[in-house]
Write a protein that holds these residues in place. Structure first.
Motif, PDB file in Angstrom:
ATOM      1  N   UNK A   1      44.489  34.001  41.341  1.00  0.00           N
ATOM      2  CA  UNK A   1      43.165  34.622  41.458  1.00  0.00           C
ATOM      3  C   UNK A   1      42.683  35.192  40.136  1.00  0.00           C
ATOM      4  N   UNK A   2      43.592  35.425  39.168  1.00  0.00           N
ATOM      5  CA  UNK A   2      43.204  36.028  37.893  1.00  0.00           C
ATOM      6  C   UNK A   2      43.048  35.002  36.778  1.00  0.00           C
ATOM      7  N   UNK A   3      43.401  33.748  37.010  1.00  0.00           N
ATOM      8  CA  UNK A   3      43.280  32.738  35.972  1.00  0.00           C
ATOM      9  C   UNK A   3      41.818  32.451  35.681  1.00  0.00           C
ATOM     10  N   UNK A   4      41.553  32.012  34.449  1.00  0.00           N
ATOM     11  CA  UNK A   4      40.174  31.675  34.109  1.00  0.00           C
ATOM     12  C   UNK A   4      40.128  30.420  33.250  1.00  0.00           C
ATOM     13  N   UNK A   5      38.972  29.786  33.220  1.00  0.00           N
ATOM     14  CA  UNK A   5      38.772  28.594  32.405  1.00  0.00           C
ATOM     15  C   UNK A   5      38.263  29.018  31.022  1.00  0.00           C
ATOM     16  N   UNK A   6      37.938  28.057  30.177  1.00  0.00           N
ATOM     17  CA  UNK A   6      37.473  28.350  28.821  1.00  0.00           C
ATOM     18  C   UNK A   6      36.216  29.226  28.803  1.00  0.00           C
ATOM     19  N   UNK A   7      35.396  29.155  29.846  1.00  0.00           N
ATOM     20  CA  UNK A   7      34.161  29.943  29.918  1.00  0.00           C
ATOM     21  C   UNK A   7      34.406  31.320  30.529  1.00  0.00           C
ATOM     22  N   UNK A   8      35.659  31.591  30.883  1.00  0.00           N
ATOM     23  CA  UNK A   8      35.986  32.880  31.462  1.00  0.00           C
ATOM     24  C   UNK A   8      35.776  32.969  32.959  1.00  0.00           C
ATOM     25  N   UNK A   9      35.443  31.853  33.583  1.00  0.00           N
ATOM     26  CA  UNK A   9      35.226  31.863  35.030  1.00  0.00           C
ATOM     27  C   UNK A   9      36.567  31.919  35.750  1.00  0.00           C
ATOM     28  N   UNK A  10      36.663  32.829  36.682  1.00  0.00           N
ATOM     29  CA  UNK A  10      37.820  32.923  37.558  1.00  0.00           C
ATOM     30  C   UNK A  10      37.523  32.108  38.827  1.00  0.00           C
ATOM     31  N   UNK A  11      38.512  31.919  39.680  1.00  0.00           N
ATOM     32  CA  UNK A  11      38.216  31.260  40.957  1.00  0.00           C
ATOM     33  C   UNK A  11      37.092  31.971  41.717  1.00  0.00           C
ATOM     34  N   UNK A  12      37.000  33.302  41.574  1.00  0.00           N
ATOM     35  CA  UNK A  12      35.925  34.039  42.244  1.00  0.00           C
ATOM     36  C   UNK A  12      34.562  33.638  41.689  1.00  0.00           C
TER      37      UNK A  12
END
Length: 75
Positions: free
Chosen positions: A2-13
């Motif tokens: 739930x805390x991981x993010x992509x290069x743009x900083x988007x989390x699963x939330x």
């Protein structure tokens, strides 16, 4: 997860909020997703949902309490 993010900083939330997946948003929040975490542009998942016209999702996120015993703020 739930805390991981992509290069743009988007989390699963962020992804679930942007797509309007209420059940996924609810599950992520229940699992401890940080509703105050910002993406690379400084937007929370609720702000992103509003930008995408998903006011219901933004309100769902905003009403969720963080921490022990978390759930809807009016519960």
């Amino acid at each position: 997860v739930v805390a991981q993010s992509c290069y743009a900083g988007w989390t699963p939330l962020h992804f679930a909020a942007q797509r309007g997946y209420a059940a996924v948003v609810t599950a992520l929040l229940a699992a401890g997703a940080d509703k105050n975490r910002c993406d690379a542009q400084g937007r929370t998942a609720a702000q992103l949902a509003r930008e995408c016209g998903r006011v219901d999702i933004a309100e769902l996120i905003e009403q969720h309490r963080s921490g022990a015993g978390a759930g809807p703020a009016n519960a």
